[in-house]
Each structure stands twice: as structure tokens, then as C-alpha cells.
Scaffold this active site. Sequence first.
Site, mmCIF file in Angstrom:
data_model
loop_
_atom_site.group_PDB
_atom_site.id
_atom_site.type_symbol
_atom_site.label_atom_id
_atom_site.label_comp_id
_atom_site.label_asym_id
_atom_site.label_seq_id
_atom_site.Cartn_x
_atom_site.Cartn_y
_atom_site.Cartn_z
ATOM 1 N N HIS A 110 0.880 -1.240 0.168
ATOM 2 C CA HIS A 110 -0.026 -0.036 0.058
ATOM 3 C C HIS A 110 0.971 1.156 0.016
ATOM 4 O O HIS A 110 0.554 2.046 0.786
ATOM 5 C CB HIS A 110 -0.999 -0.184 1.124
ATOM 6 C CG HIS A 110 -2.095 -1.327 1.131
ATOM 7 N ND1 HIS A 110 -2.480 -1.446 -0.179
ATOM 8 C CD2 HIS A 110 -2.852 -1.621 2.013
ATOM 9 C CE1 HIS A 110 -3.511 -2.442 -0.053
ATOM 10 N NE2 HIS A 110 -3.501 -2.745 1.494
ATOM 11 N N HIS A 179 -9.805 1.831 1.305
ATOM 12 C CA HIS A 179 -9.394 0.245 2.093
ATOM 13 C C HIS A 179 -10.414 0.372 3.195
ATOM 14 O O HIS A 179 -10.232 0.000 4.448
ATOM 15 C CB HIS A 179 -7.691 0.542 2.677
ATOM 16 C CG HIS A 179 -7.347 -1.047 2.988
ATOM 17 N ND1 HIS A 179 -8.037 -1.688 4.098
ATOM 18 C CD2 HIS A 179 -6.636 -1.624 2.466
ATOM 19 C CE1 HIS A 179 -7.237 -2.794 4.136
ATOM 20 N NE2 HIS A 179 -6.517 -2.702 3.321
ATOM 21 N N GLU A 330 -11.474 -3.568 -2.325
ATOM 22 C CA GLU A 330 -10.487 -2.763 -2.739
ATOM 23 C C GLU A 330 -10.232 -2.646 -4.187
ATOM 24 O O GLU A 330 -9.508 -3.576 -4.766
ATOM 25 C CB GLU A 330 -9.103 -2.944 -2.162
ATOM 26 C CG GLU A 330 -9.063 -3.247 -0.596
ATOM 27 C CD GLU A 330 -7.726 -3.511 0.084
ATOM 28 O OE1 GLU A 330 -6.700 -3.304 -0.542
ATOM 29 O OE2 GLU A 330 -8.029 -4.520 0.710
#
Length: 365
Positions: A110, A179, A330
Site C-alpha cells: 500500500h 481500504h 479494494e
Amino acid sequence: MPSDLTTVTRTPFGTTPDGRDVDRYELVHGQVTVAVITYGGVLQSVRVPDRDGVAADVVLGYDDLAGYVADTSFHGALVGRFGNRIAGASFTLDGTEHHLPQNYGTATLHGGPGGFHAQVWDAQEVDGGVRLSLVSPDGQEGFPGTVEVEVTVTLGEAGLRWDYRATTDAPTVLNLTNHAYWNLGGTGAGTVEHHVLRAAAGRYVPVDEGLLPLPDLAAVDGTPFDFREPTRLGARLRTADEQLLRAQGYDHCLLFDTWRDSLAGTREAWSGEPGGLPEVVRAEDPRSGRTLTLRTDQPGVQLYSGNFLDGTVVGRGGVTFRQGDGFCLETQHLPDSPNRPDFPSTVLRPGQEYVTSTTVSFGTV
């Protein structure tokens, strides 16, 4: 979107340890109330009614800024520059190797520990919502190019919508997503294993022990990843499937059928109608009657069943987050795409514009 029916209210939400002020924008449309904070672009709250008209918060989160600053699970955050994992914390672009921080074993997850989720975004009220903007300087977390990002979050008849746009002054890679951890039963309702999920995805991305993509995609037929017909999220969660064992549950990218069979190509490879957002996922909580419908132009969705929520963190209302208390959808490009030329490209070059949209709408049954 009939934004004239949406009210937007800004209030202070605290100050970061290094002295940056954070605001909270509350969007109200009909019976739905959404809150976004400028720290991490976090989706802090989503309140929707159940079949009896009783509202509850259907995303996991925290009551105050301190919770988000200390959070390590990306609760509700905008993640970037690259959502999901990059193998070896490095990639090569135009002959130059770029090294990134390792924050998931030897991989980058991420965008690294200082990614977009840990930044304070600028904000401006717009019709029906808020526009978040961020300038990511060249070399931030090892990524090349200065990238200017705008994410417009709006609420209206079509539901909650994210419109992502970005440009760069040098070749780079970009893969943005939100998220949020969803629990349609509401905060404190416990496990989401009884939620029923349907996903228009005939293939998925198998992973190795480090949860990085294996060489080949796989068909979902005969696997726990087949959600083409409505299926309880927990129906096959405890089967002795090697993929589920590696991830301790679902933490896999499902590839939507809206994308062509040949994956090699560009962001424009989606085969749907121009400007349209196809319905790709629908979730339902039979107990509360709440439903969630996801639409996107992205090729896939990372389905994550909250495997690493271990009960050590206290969230909204004093409720602890335990394994399976929420699930993530996501929308994104495939993991490790910078190292996989056979996957849809995530390269962004000067003169190009990164543009993508995702919507989530709510209802009851």
C-alpha cells in the site's frame, strides 16, 4: 448526481502529532450519512438504515484522530501510490530500478509506511461532497516523479462515489484505492461470515507464501473464490484450501469479467460502455437486510476478510476489531503489476492522466 439534495458540513477533527490540522467533512443525502477526514483521505463513517429504518455505522473505524494516526490496518484510508503489494520492494521502469521501503516482509504494501494513508490531504467543498488533493514529491517512499492527485468524494442518488485523477512530471506507477472495512450489520455486530457476496469475476490471482502473485491467473471454478452465484462469505472460509491457508482467509484479487480475456494492455482495456460503471459486486447482510452494490471501471477487487484483525485494537464505541469483523473490497489493478508486464499496465507518464471511478450504493431487502 443531484447534489442539491446533499448537505456538506466541515468540522475540526484534531491535530496530528507534528501539528497539522485535520478536518472532518460530513455528507448527508436522504437517510445516508458519510464522513471523510483529511488525514489519509479516510472514510471515517458511513451510516445507513436497516430494513426497519434503524441507522448504524457500516464501516469499522475510530472515534478520534489518534486512532487513525496509530492505525496499521489502513482503516478507511486512500492508499497509494500503489495499492496492494510490490514484490521485493522494487521495480524497474524504463531501465531504472526503483527501491521502496519494505513494510510487508520483503515487499512494499500500500505504498509503504509513509504512503498516502499517512498524509494530510488538502480539501475543498464541492457540489455533493469534498475534493481531496495531494502533491506527492519525487522520491516519496522511493517512487519516481512528482504526482498531483485529486480524489473527489461525493454522495447522491447513485450512492457514495470516488473519482480519482492524477498527473505526473516523470514516468511512474500508480494504483489507488480505498481500504474501507465493511460490516453491514453495523459496528460491534461481530463476524461478517454470514454476509452473502456475489462477484462477477471468473478468475482470480493465486498467491505464494508472501501473498504475491504466482505466474498464472486461475479460474474460480471449483474453488473457494467462486462468488459468481450468491455465497456466504464464510461458507468455504475454513476449507483446507492452500490459498486460504496462506492468507489465513481471503486476501486475493478477483478479476472482473468486464475485462477482456487478453490482459496485456492499458487502463483503457475495460470492454464496457464508455463512461459506464458496471455492477461487479453485491453484498447482503441477511440479518439487518442492508445491501451494498459496488460499481467500478477497474479490472479487479482485492477481497480481504479481515484476517489480521486480532482484537488488540479498540475502535469506534470501545469495540475491539477481531478477525472477520469486517471485509474489504479494494477496487484496483492487479498486485505487483510494476513487475508483471503480462498484467494491465499501471504506468503513468507525463501528458497522461490517471482517471478512474468507483461507487458504492446501499439498500435493503
